[in-house]
Write an enzyme that holds these catalytic residues in place. Structure first.
Site, short mmCIF file in Angstrom:
data_model
loop_
_atom_site.label_atom_id
_atom_site.label_comp_id
_atom_site.label_asym_id
_atom_site.label_seq_id
_atom_site.Cartn_x
_atom_site.Cartn_y
_atom_site.Cartn_z
N THR A 1 -36.54 -30.78 32.45
CA THR A 1 -36.13 -30.05 33.64
C THR A 1 -36.24 -30.91 34.89
OG1 THR A 1 -36.67 -28.16 35.07
CG2 THR A 1 -38.47 -29.08 33.80
N SER B 1 -44.76 -24.81 38.40
CA SER B 1 -45.15 -23.61 37.65
C SER B 1 -45.77 -24.08 36.34
CB SER B 1 -43.93 -22.73 37.34
OG SER B 1 -43.13 -23.35 36.34
N LYS C 1 -43.36 -29.16 30.72
CA LYS C 1 -42.31 -30.18 30.60
C LYS C 1 -42.84 -31.54 31.05
CE LYS C 1 -38.87 -27.52 29.27
NZ LYS C 1 -38.07 -27.67 28.07
#
Ligand code: NAD
Ligand code: USQ
Length: 397
Positions: A146, A188, A194
């Site tokens: 991401t 987050s 990730k």
């Protein structure tokens, strides 16, 4: 014929990718534990679009295309033996890994969801890498990462693709050049997983020579692709609720139902976007361009463009006539940021991405209108607060 395993192939990005690769001639097997459908039930929400069961989807694809897609229900985080056996049976050339809990708001909902997101995402990725080593499987692993690992603040420079060149001076005044992973700044618990994935990849590429491409993707919008629009039974998932709905698709459903567009705070946040059709094209391009064994992890930014949320809301309002409302932001994130991102690799590989200004959001507007009756207005507010101060702010508002 190349064999590909699509982990998380029942999801929003995974399903159209599985079909696209199948249409391109790959022998595709989907692995998914259907946890995303289960979370819908737990939260009392549902896809805007009436998605079929995985079995019905696969049967429809067989009917429409004449091609077989396999399916195996395995929890890659909790069933390492079954995952290893599946990899050993199929011996795929390519593994596309989408199988993670992907909603930032869901990951910040409470202690249970934070733990689940870390356990699921970190164990799943690690189990996969361990199984590849154990089986001496020389597959090309393509993971969906991401943009959020970078933290969205470019300080005016273009965010590079994964690595940052740095120079350090030693005690003798000699300067040493290094290339390091771009300093991670997740916003987050989901984004944090990730960032952790990146370290696992770096280690297993170095230690075991696993060939890995990590695609740092922006926010995906749209719903249909060339393959999913071939038959109503192939229709893709479309999340619009406060936990899983992403911002542009949420705005389009809000517009279709007469709900004001819910801009968090000032709307000065800038984010990266890509259409789902380009997601599947990028994964296919990555599959055709595998790194060599012994290379470091290839990191590619999978984005079409960056947009400020207030401009995005303005565009949707202009096209649909919707009103805009500014709501208290449940997230702990910068109220304003600039974001410039390099997407040089995919452009060099031939991607000419769809852009919001020039390409129509018409199909997504049409789908939002077509399934308007399925919208549960109570599911629209985003209530998952990142911390206590945000919780108090939302409560006060
Ligand atoms: P999704 O939730 O729709 O799909 C994920 C799929 O993985 C689901 O079908 C789920 O059942 C499955 N899954 C989850 N954990 C699993 C496990 N332990 N074992 C087996 N299957 C499991 O999410 P998506 O939007 O398709 O996202 C796919 C990937 O792309 C994610 O890793 C996400 O982080 C990444 N990504 C998504 C977006 C976006 O805007 N949707 C943007 C950037 C990156
Ligand atoms: N936002 C609003 N109004 C809304 C919903 C969101 O203003 O109704 C704002 C958020 O506060 C945030 C931005 O829109 O500033 C993006 O939120 P989002 O929910 O669209 O996207 P995000 O939480 O970042 O996550 C999504 C995917 C995730 C992926 C990520 C890519 O769910 O899987 O990794 O996009 S990126 O954002 O580039 O990190």
């Amino acid at each position: 014929m190349k064999t590909v395993l699509v982990l998380g192939g029942d999801g929003f990005c995974g399903w159209p990718t599985a079909l696209h690769l199948s249409a391109k001639g790959y022998d595709v097997t989907i692995v998914d534990n259907l946890s995303r459908r289960e979370i819908d039930k737990q939260l009392g929400i549902d896809s805007l679009t009436p998605i079929q069961s995985i079995e019905a989807r696969i049967a429809a694809w067989r009917e429409v295309s004449g091609r077989e897609v396999g399916f195996s229900n395995i929890d890659i985080a909790k069933q390492p033996a079954e995952l290893t056996a599946c990899l050993d049976t199929i011996r795929p050339d390519v593994i596309v890994h989408f199988a993670e809990q992907r909603a930032a708001p869901y990951s910040m909902r409470g202690a249970k969801e934070k733990r689940y997101t870390v356990d699921n995402n970190v164990s799943g990725t690690h189990n996969l890498l361990v199984a590849m080593v154990e089986l001496q499987l020389d597959a090309h692993l393509i993971h969906l990462g991401t943009m959020g690992v970078y933290g969205y603040s470019g300080d005016g420079f273009s965010i590079p693709e994964g690595y940052l060149p740095v120079e350090v001076q030693d005690d003798n005044g000699v300067r040493h050049s290094r290339e390091i992973l771009f300093p991670t700044s997740p916003g987050s618990v989901y984004h944090l997983t990730k960032s952790l994935d990146q370290l696992f990849f770096q280690f297993y590429a170095k230690n075991d020579g696993i060939r890995i491409t990590d695609l740092h993707q922006g926010i995906v919008w749209g719903t249909q692709t060339d393959e999913t629009r071939m038959d109503e039974r192939l229709i893709n998932r479309f999340d619009y609720d406060g936990e899983y709905g992403t911002v542009l698709n949420r705005f389009l459903v809000q517009a279709a139902t007469g709900h004001p567009l819910t801009v968090h705070g000032t709307g000065g946040q800038t984010r990266a976007f890509i259409n789902i059709q380009d997601t599947v094209r990028c994964v296919a391009l990555a599959a055709e361009n595998a790194p060599e064994r012994g290379d470091g992890v290839t990191i590619i930014n999978q984005v079409a463009e960056t947009l400020r949320l207030s401009d995005l809301a303005g565009l949707v309002a202009q096209v649909t006539g919707a009103e805009i409302t500014h709501v208290a932001n449940p997230r702990a994130e910068a109220a304003e940021n600039e974001l410039v991102v390099s997407n040089a690799t995919f452009r060099a590989l031939g991607l000419d991405p769809m852009l919001l200004e020039t390409d129509l959001i018409g199909e997504t507007i049409e789908i939002s209108g077509r399934y308007r009756a399925r919208v549960d207005l109570a599911a629209i507010p985003a209530t998952s607060a990142w911390n206590d101060s945000r919780r108090r702010e939302i409560a006060a508002a």
